[in-house]
Write a protein that holds these residues in place. Structure first.
Motif, PDB file in Angstrom:
ATOM      1  N   LYS A 112       0.825  -1.212   0.000  1.00  0.00           N
ATOM      2  CA  LYS A 112       0.000   0.000   0.000  1.00  0.00           C
ATOM      3  C   LYS A 112       0.861   1.265   0.000  1.00  0.00           C
ATOM      4  CE  LYS A 112      -4.144  -1.695   2.409  1.00  0.00           C
ATOM      5  NZ  LYS A 112      -4.992  -1.851   1.251  1.00  0.00           N
ATOM      6  N   CYS A 113       2.079   1.152   0.538  1.00  0.00           N
ATOM      7  CA  CYS A 113       2.990   2.304   0.612  1.00  0.00           C
ATOM      8  C   CYS A 113       3.938   2.369  -0.593  1.00  0.00           C
ATOM      9  CB  CYS A 113       3.806   2.244   1.893  1.00  0.00           C
ATOM     10  SG  CYS A 113       2.831   2.446   3.382  1.00  0.00           S
ATOM     11  N   GLY A 114       3.791   1.424  -1.529  1.00  0.00           N
ATOM     12  CA  GLY A 114       4.677   1.396  -2.685  1.00  0.00           C
ATOM     13  C   GLY A 114       6.101   1.028  -2.325  1.00  0.00           C
ATOM     14  N   LEU A 115       6.261   0.253  -1.247  1.00  0.00           N
ATOM     15  CA  LEU A 115       7.594  -0.139  -0.769  1.00  0.00           C
ATOM     16  C   LEU A 115       7.769  -1.641  -0.893  1.00  0.00           C
ATOM     17  CD1 LEU A 115       7.468   1.917   2.546  1.00  0.00           C
ATOM     18  CD2 LEU A 115       8.738   2.545   0.479  1.00  0.00           C
ATOM     19  N   GLN A 116       9.037  -2.074  -0.851  1.00  0.00           N
ATOM     20  CA  GLN A 116       9.326  -3.508  -0.864  1.00  0.00           C
ATOM     21  C   GLN A 116      10.476  -3.841   0.058  1.00  0.00           C
ATOM     22  OE1 GLN A 116      10.014  -5.013  -4.778  1.00  0.00           O
ATOM     23  NE2 GLN A 116       8.392  -6.510  -4.574  1.00  0.00           N
ATOM     24  N   CYS A 117      10.377  -5.000   0.671  1.00  0.00           N
ATOM     25  CA  CYS A 117      11.416  -5.479   1.582  1.00  0.00           C
ATOM     26  C   CYS A 117      12.336  -6.444   0.869  1.00  0.00           C
ATOM     27  CB  CYS A 117      10.781  -6.257   2.730  1.00  0.00           C
ATOM     28  SG  CYS A 117      10.620  -5.323   4.220  1.00  0.00           S
ATOM     29  N   GLU A 118      13.551  -6.532   1.369  1.00  0.00           N
ATOM     30  CA  GLU A 118      14.428  -7.619   0.952  1.00  0.00           C
ATOM     31  C   GLU A 118      13.758  -8.925   1.365  1.00  0.00           C
ATOM     32  OE1 GLU A 118      18.701  -7.825   1.981  1.00  0.00           O
ATOM     33  OE2 GLU A 118      18.365  -5.730   2.535  1.00  0.00           O
ATOM     34  N   GLY A 119      13.871  -9.927   0.529  1.00  0.00           N
ATOM     35  CA  GLY A 119      13.335 -11.235   0.899  1.00  0.00           C
ATOM     36  C   GLY A 119      11.847 -11.392   0.632  1.00  0.00           C
ATOM     37  N   ALA A 120      11.159 -10.296   0.272  1.00  0.00           N
ATOM     38  CA  ALA A 120       9.743 -10.415  -0.083  1.00  0.00           C
ATOM     39  C   ALA A 120       9.668 -10.826  -1.546  1.00  0.00           C
ATOM     40  CB  ALA A 120       9.022  -9.085   0.132  1.00  0.00           C
ATOM     41  N   SER A 121       8.709 -11.675  -1.856  1.00  0.00           N
ATOM     42  CA  SER A 121       8.609 -12.118  -3.247  1.00  0.00           C
ATOM     43  C   SER A 121       8.164 -10.934  -4.100  1.00  0.00           C
ATOM     44  CB  SER A 121       7.617 -13.274  -3.374  1.00  0.00           C
ATOM     45  OG  SER A 121       6.354 -12.868  -2.901  1.00  0.00           O
ATOM     46  N   ALA A 122       8.963 -10.586  -5.075  1.00  0.00           N
ATOM     47  CA  ALA A 122       8.663  -9.434  -5.934  1.00  0.00           C
ATOM     48  C   ALA A 122       7.574  -9.819  -6.927  1.00  0.00           C
ATOM     49  CB  ALA A 122       9.923  -8.989  -6.659  1.00  0.00           C
ATOM     50  N   GLU A 123       6.430  -9.194  -6.794  1.00  0.00           N
ATOM     51  CA  GLU A 123       5.336  -9.443  -7.736  1.00  0.00           C
ATOM     52  C   GLU A 123       5.615  -8.653  -9.014  1.00  0.00           C
ATOM     53  OE1 GLU A 123       2.085 -11.128  -7.242  1.00  0.00           O
ATOM     54  OE2 GLU A 123       3.364 -12.118  -5.777  1.00  0.00           O
ATOM     55  N   PHE A 176      11.111  -5.056   7.603  1.00  0.00           N
ATOM     56  CA  PHE A 176       9.922  -4.210   7.517  1.00  0.00           C
ATOM     57  C   PHE A 176      10.160  -2.885   8.239  1.00  0.00           C
ATOM     58  CE2 PHE A 176       6.091  -2.472   9.383  1.00  0.00           C
ATOM     59  CZ  PHE A 176       5.273  -2.352   8.272  1.00  0.00           C
ATOM     60  N   TYR A 177      10.678  -2.985   9.448  1.00  0.00           N
ATOM     61  CA  TYR A 177      10.947  -1.801  10.271  1.00  0.00           C
ATOM     62  C   TYR A 177      11.865  -0.838   9.519  1.00  0.00           C
ATOM     63  CZ  TYR A 177      12.376   0.893  14.395  1.00  0.00           C
ATOM     64  OH  TYR A 177      12.633   1.904  15.281  1.00  0.00           O
ATOM     65  N   ASP A 178      12.927  -1.400   8.977  1.00  0.00           N
ATOM     66  CA  ASP A 178      13.951  -0.625   8.272  1.00  0.00           C
ATOM     67  C   ASP A 178      13.397   0.117   7.057  1.00  0.00           C
ATOM     68  OD1 ASP A 178      16.683   0.071   8.233  1.00  0.00           O
ATOM     69  OD2 ASP A 178      17.019  -1.296   6.546  1.00  0.00           O
ATOM     70  N   VAL A 179      12.500  -0.536   6.329  1.00  0.00           N
ATOM     71  CA  VAL A 179      11.953   0.034   5.100  1.00  0.00           C
ATOM     72  C   VAL A 179      10.761   0.954   5.384  1.00  0.00           C
ATOM     73  CG1 VAL A 179      10.751  -0.547   2.941  1.00  0.00           C
ATOM     74  CG2 VAL A 179      12.757  -1.862   3.633  1.00  0.00           C
ATOM     75  N   ALA A 180       9.843   0.503   6.241  1.00  0.00           N
ATOM     76  CA  ALA A 180       8.568   1.205   6.390  1.00  0.00           C
ATOM     77  C   ALA A 180       8.584   2.354   7.391  1.00  0.00           C
ATOM     78  CB  ALA A 180       7.480   0.206   6.781  1.00  0.00           C
ATOM     79  N   ILE A 181       9.199   2.157   8.529  1.00  0.00           N
ATOM     80  CA  ILE A 181       9.083   3.159   9.604  1.00  0.00           C
ATOM     81  C   ILE A 181       9.651   4.528   9.200  1.00  0.00           C
ATOM     82  CG2 ILE A 181       9.770   3.748  11.980  1.00  0.00           C
ATOM     83  CD1 ILE A 181       7.420   1.769  11.852  1.00  0.00           C
ATOM     84  N   PRO A 182      10.870   4.607   8.645  1.00  0.00           N
ATOM     85  CA  PRO A 182      11.361   5.938   8.249  1.00  0.00           C
ATOM     86  C   PRO A 182      10.459   6.620   7.217  1.00  0.00           C
ATOM     87  CG  PRO A 182      13.146   4.331   8.199  1.00  0.00           C
ATOM     88  CD  PRO A 182      11.882   3.565   8.422  1.00  0.00           C
ATOM     89  N   GLU A 183       9.926   5.840   6.270  1.00  0.00           N
ATOM     90  CA  GLU A 183       9.021   6.388   5.247  1.00  0.00           C
ATOM     91  C   GLU A 183       7.743   6.939   5.873  1.00  0.00           C
ATOM     92  OE1 GLU A 183       8.865   6.672   1.828  1.00  0.00           O
ATOM     93  OE2 GLU A 183      10.927   6.014   1.513  1.00  0.00           O
ATOM     94  N   LEU A 184       7.153   6.159   6.768  1.00  0.00           N
ATOM     95  CA  LEU A 184       5.904   6.578   7.402  1.00  0.00           C
ATOM     96  C   LEU A 184       6.128   7.798   8.298  1.00  0.00           C
ATOM     97  CD1 LEU A 184       4.393   3.060   8.153  1.00  0.00           C
ATOM     98  CD2 LEU A 184       3.419   4.776   6.606  1.00  0.00           C
ATOM     99  N   GLU A 185       7.227   7.789   9.045  1.00  0.00           N
ATOM    100  CA  GLU A 185       7.530   8.936   9.912  1.00  0.00           C
ATOM    101  C   GLU A 185       7.745  10.205   9.089  1.00  0.00           C
ATOM    102  OE1 GLU A 185       9.461   6.907  13.901  1.00  0.00           O
ATOM    103  OE2 GLU A 185      10.836   7.666  12.370  1.00  0.00           O
TER     104      GLU A 185
END
Length: 157
Positions: A31-42, A102-111
């Motif tokens: 939903k945030c247009g972000l991706q994590c390492e290790g997540a399956s890239a759709e 998740f923390y590394d990718v999402a939290i700084p963006e959301l903050e």
């Protein structure tokens, strides 16, 4: 005792449920247009090229995501706090790595998005900031429980 000691088969239920729990974090990233390492890239469809980020999404959507994240992190922490034996099952799914990514990718963006939108909604800003801070705190506390149970306790025993 708790329900898991009364009914050990619940551990396999927990094991089957964990991919769904991890999917919650993936959905938030998506939903945030972000991706994590290790997540399956759709593979992305061509018409999906307009990237939504926390900084440019509608304010209500940002609020909804932060509330959802806050609920998820609080529930996750509460479960592990009450029932640390579940940590071994969580770790079978690389939960520490996935949570940290998740923390590394999402939290700084959301903050950053919340800070950027401060002027749009001064009254809602404090609440949103409190909730993202609470989410961050509960993620860290859940991570501490996981590390303690999975890595430190076995050494001490």
């Amino acid at each position: 005792g708790n329900i898991f000691t009364q009914q050990p088969s619940y551990f396999s239920d927990l094991d089957e449920t964990l991919p769904t729990v991890l999917q919650v974090f993936n959905n938030i990233l998506h939903k945030c247009g972000l991706q994590c390492e290790g997540a399956s890239a759709e593979p992305q469809k061509l018409e999906e090229k307009v990237t939504v980020t926390p900084g440019n999404m509608p304010l209500q959507e940002l609020k909804d995501i932060v509330l959802y994240l806050c609920d998820t992190c609080t529930t996750l922490w509460a479960f592990l706090d009450v029932f640390p034996l579940a940590c071994q099952t969580f770790q079978k799914h690389d939960f520490c790595y996935r949570l940290a990514s998740f923390y590394d990718v999402a939290i700084p963006e959301l903050e950053a998005a919340i800070k950027k939108r401060h002027s749009e909604d001064k009254s809602g800003f404090a609440d949103l900031w409190r909730r993202i801070s609470h989410s961050r705190k509960k993620m860290i506390e859940a991570f501490h429980i996981l590390i303690n149970q999975v890595c430190l306790q076995p050494i001490l025993e």
